[in-house]
Write an enzyme that holds these catalytic residues in place. Structure first.
Site: not given
Length: 312
Positions: A180, A176, A110, A25, A209
């Site tokens: 973030k 999540y 990441n 990814g 993405v």
């Protein structure tokens, strides 16, 4: 631009970059893009399942493939299996990289994962801890493992991979989204505190993405109404509506990587504390409720009159 770089050099020539979640990814794209820009890389990933996560995570073979792709560019790579929830594993990966390359210049934090479905008050304690400890805690531990080396040499840069989900609310994965948002707070405070040592810290906030973190049976459901069937083709088609820039579905992973490597480069030497969206303009879109409640007691209470209020 007046950065002192030769125009024929890569953005990251001679640098060493540490990257978490690099087996596939966006992480793989970061590693390959950094290598194409002249860097050697230290790449890590957990390479095993995580309890409670309902899609397949990257494998040892995936990490080996990333290393091979880097080496095909003519640059060097060293890999380590490391869970970002384990500080000692990250510290050991950094030490391995320093032993191999003798230096560390840049970092891309990441690693991440997510889960889809529960409302905020329905998330289990285990799943809350799992997601936040990887997404936010893992970014913290990556900075903790790498920053002392950058501080000591009074030079370097860190990029945290956040999300447009760190800049807006999105239903269905509160843990999540919360994590973030926290990554951006961590980035800003790190940027403030590390600036005295001539080290920079920024974030990239990707939109949709094209990566396996959502390209899986669970993730496909994000793009359809509850109960509807979805597959990759349905999900990709839906992402065309995610952003206003012409012809963009889910962006290729190197869209994020290009931005991250630029932020690590000398071209961004005066930029710190910035959250850079790479979302094809998603955040420009006006918010719309596609499932409004038009019936029921609240709808009756607040229903607009048949005539304009000015005419009553």
């Amino acid at each position: 631009m007046n950065s002192g770089k030769d125009i024929d050099m890569g953005l990251l020539d001679g640098k060493v970059v540490f990257i978490t979640g690099a087996a596939r990814g966006q992480g793989r794209a970061h590693a390959v893009t950094a290598a194409k820009e002249g860097a050697d890389v230290i790449i890590t990933d957990i390479c095993s399942p995580v309890d409670g996560i309902r899609y397949e995570l990257a494998s040892k073979d995936d990490l080996a493939k990333t290393q091979a792709l880097v080496e095909q560019t003519g640059r060097r790579a060293v890999s380590a299996i490391a869970d970002v929830r384990d500080q000692s594993a990250l510290d050991a990966a950094v030490a391995l990289g320093l032993d191999t390359f003798g230096r560390l210049d840049a970092v891309i934090a990441n690693a991440g994962l997510w889960d889809l479905g529960p409302k905020a008050w329905e998330i289990t304690e285990q799943m809350w801890t799992t997601v936040t400890d990887v997404v936010l805690g893992g970014t913290f531990r990556t900075i903790k493992a790498t920053a002392p080396h950058l501080v000591e040499q009074r030079n370097g840069a860190i990029v945290c991979i956040a999300s447009v989900g760190g800049l807006e609310a999105t239903a269905g994965y509160t843990h999540y989204i919360t994590a973030k948002h926290g990554v951006l707070g961590l980035m800003k405070n790190t940027a403030l505190e590390i600036a005295d040592y001539n080290v920079r810290c920024n974030a990239v906030c990707p939109g949709a993405v094209d990566a396996k973190i959502w390209d899986n049976p669970m993730g496909h459901q994000l793009f359809v109404a509850p109960g509807e069937k979805a597959d990759r083709s349905v999900a990709i088609a839906a992402t065309y509506g995610y952003a206003p820039l012409a012809g963009r579905p889910a962006l290729p992973p190197n869209a994020t990587s290009n931005a991250a490597c630029w932020l690590l480069s000398d071209y961004a030497e005066h930029i710190t504390g910035v959250a850079l969206p790479v979302d094809a303009g998603h955040l420009l879109l006006p918010g719309v409720n596609f499932a409004p409640q038009t019936e029921g007691p609240e709808a009756d209470r607040y229903r607009s009159p048949a005539q304009s209020p000015d005419d009553l």
